[in-house]
Design an enzyme around this catalytic site. Structure first.
Site, PDB file in Angstrom:
ATOM      1  N   LYS A 197     -17.005  19.346   5.446  1.00 36.80           N
ATOM      2  CA  LYS A 197     -17.362  18.978   4.066  1.00 36.80           C
ATOM      3  C   LYS A 197     -18.527  19.795   3.502  1.00 36.80           C
ATOM      4  CE  LYS A 197     -15.166  14.508   4.474  1.00 36.80           C
ATOM      5  NZ  LYS A 197     -13.897  14.449   3.779  1.00 36.80           N
TER       6      LYS A 197
ATOM      7  N   TYR B 244     -12.702   7.268  11.566  1.00 37.30           N
ATOM      8  CA  TYR B 244     -11.656   8.271  11.364  1.00 37.30           C
ATOM      9  C   TYR B 244     -12.200   9.629  11.768  1.00 37.30           C
ATOM     10  CZ  TYR B 244      -8.229  11.151   8.798  1.00 37.30           C
ATOM     11  OH  TYR B 244      -7.264  12.050   8.453  1.00 37.30           O
TER      12      TYR B 244
ATOM     13  N   ASP C 188     -19.357  12.374  15.058  1.00 39.57           N
ATOM     14  CA  ASP C 188     -18.587  12.958  13.967  1.00 39.57           C
ATOM     15  C   ASP C 188     -19.426  12.844  12.707  1.00 39.57           C
ATOM     16  OD1 ASP C 188     -16.942  13.462  11.830  1.00 39.57           O
ATOM     17  OD2 ASP C 188     -15.174  12.561  12.750  1.00 39.57           O
TER      18      ASP C 188
HETATM   19  N1  HOZ Z   1      -9.698  11.763   4.734  1.00 39.09           N
HETATM   20  C1  HOZ Z   1     -10.247  11.888   3.442  1.00 39.09           C
HETATM   21  C2  HOZ Z   1     -11.205  10.831   3.095  1.00 39.09           C
HETATM   22  N2  HOZ Z   1     -12.048  10.325   4.083  1.00 39.09           N
HETATM   23  C3  HOZ Z   1      -9.190  11.939   2.375  1.00 39.09           C
HETATM   24  C4  HOZ Z   1      -8.923  13.329   2.013  1.00 39.09           C
HETATM   25  C5  HOZ Z   1      -8.109  13.522   0.739  1.00 39.09           C
HETATM   26  O1  HOZ Z   1      -7.237  12.709   0.459  1.00 39.09           O
HETATM   27  O2  HOZ Z   1      -8.352  14.473   0.050  1.00 39.09           O
END
Ligand code: HOZ
Length: 428
Positions: free
Chosen positions: A264, A141, A236
């Protein structure tokens, strides 16, 4: 105030009541917890219940919540102004810290999310190579940019819509999706289409289909074959950056990508992202070059203050060994409890991040992940929640720990794991 009441109220004006799909608890069932505050290893919901937090805002809170030094830096900055839309020294400090820590990054641009970082890196790679095709891997992702939302992990995978609607076919058709960890498939694709490929983007440790580690030689092959065919390699490291070492996972394995995406942890809990890499590529960004990319809140001073103080603490305290030991303690108990209950369980760990799969291992591919028992995970999730431990409400996300998960906290989480796993087997 009840979680259920807030959820109903949220649904009136927010689609599905949440601002990011996985938070809706649909894969595990039940009511999302509405968090009132968080401190150290704990989350507190609106009903006053306390949870040991193993989601940690999906990774950024490596020092635990509301770390005093980070809070102090943010409060101080708030007093000096929260957004200027003009350059600051803080941005330089952040850029210097990133470039010092990750040698493949010679220049970096700061943005506001991992999605933006990946989207911009792809645009840059296309401009640099004059090619259109992007290669990504199943279950990885890279945010929700159009080109990258094909066979994606995280929420897209959780809700079985890895190919989202709303992306033009023409855009999706420039993204090729290959199996993660399959060197032969990659070599054969590059053999056939290499000259059309602008970039290959990969999570060097896949962290959005649970946690799946790269097989030996996989990332090395990506490096070699992208170079052979004049394509760029983009790592990534939004999740892995500064989580496994003070720097990137790339530094641990000695593979140097052309571009890297971060997010992050470098924001210390504030909205942040960054992409950086070879100077000749980065210099193509506007205003120096023809690739447009911009943002009112890019390099936002509050985010910089939180991120810089987080990085300072990580550099000073070097907590990575301790974090790994904490996670291993938790996982050893999980394996032991599953073993004595005769429960199929595979746990993938790298330092302080882990993926928990209810199936026989190894779990090394997207298909292995899909073969895990998602319903058993949902049960495990609720057994843990009942015991005051908050895990990701999806089997396709990672488990994290922070420097605040020590002593008693770790003991309680470990004991909860032991109980929950035994209950899963129906032995208690
Ligand atoms: N894409 C996020 C986890 N890999 C989720 C983000 C969220 O729901 O806060």
């Amino acid at each position: 105030m009840k979680n259920a009441d807030l959820f109903e109220r949220a649904k009136m004006h927010i689609p599905s009541g949440v601002n990011s799909p996985v938070r809706a608890f649909r894969k595990v069932g039940g009511t999302p917890r509405f968090i009132r505050e968080a401190k150290g290893p704990y989350l507190y919901d609106c009903e006053g219940s306390r949870y040991i937090d193993h989601v940690l805002s999906w990774g950024p809170m490596i020092l635990g919540h509301a770390h005093p030094e980070v809070v102090e830096a943010v409060v101080e900055q708030a007093g000096r102004g929260m957004s200027f839309g003009a350059p600051t020294e803080l941005e330089i400090l952040m850029a210097e810290a990133i470039c010092d820590a990750i040698p493949s990054i010679e220049k970096v641009r700061l943005v506001s999310s991992g999605t933006e970082a990946a989207m911009s890196a792809i645009r840059l790679a296309r401009a640099h190579t004059g090619r259109d095709v992007i290669v990504k891997f199943e279950g990885c992702y890279h945010g929700h940019g159009d080109s990258l939302l094909v066979k994606a992990g995280s929420g897209a995978l959780t809700f079985g819509v890895p190919d989202t609607s709303g992306v033009p076919k023409e855009t999706a058709s420039t993204t090729a999706v290959l199996p993660f960890n399959d060197v032969d498939a990659f070599a054969s694709f590059m053999g056939d289409h290499g000259p059309k490929v602008a970039a290959v983007i990969v999570e060097p440790i896949a962290g959005n289909m649970g946690v799946v580690l790269p097989r030996k030689g996989f990332l090395e092959s990506l490096r070699k074959l992208t170079s052979d065919h004049g394509a760029l390699l983009v790592f990534d490291e939004v999740i892995t950056g500064f989580r496994l070492t003070y720097g990137g996972y790339q530094d641990l394995i000695g593979v140097r990508p052309d571009l890297t995406c971060l997010g992050k942890i470098i924001g210390g809990g504030m909205p942040v992202g960054a992409f950086g890499g070879r100077s000749d590529i980065m210099s193509m960004l506007a205003p120096e070059g023809p690739v447009y990319q911009a943002g009112t809140l890019s390099g936002n001073p509050m985010a910089m203050a939180a991120g810089i103080s987080t990085l300072k603490i990580l550099k000073r305290d070097n907590p990575y060994g301790e974090l790994t030991r904490g996670m291993s303690t938790l996982l050893d108990v999980m394996r032991e409890a599953a073993g004595s209950a005769g429960l199929p369980l595979t746990v993938n760990q790298q330092g302080s991040m882990a993926g928990v799969f209810f199936n026989e291992g190894p779990v090394e591919t997207f298909d292995d992940v899909m073969a895990s028992d998602a319903r058993r995970y949902a049960r495990f999730f609720h057994l843990m929640l009942d015991r005051g431990v908050y895990l990701a409400p999806s089997p396709y996300e990672a488990l994290f720990i922070s420097t605040a998960h020590t002593g008693d906290v770790l003991d309680r989480a470990t004991e909860s794991v032991r109980e929950a796993v035994s209950m899963l087997s129906g032995r208690v």
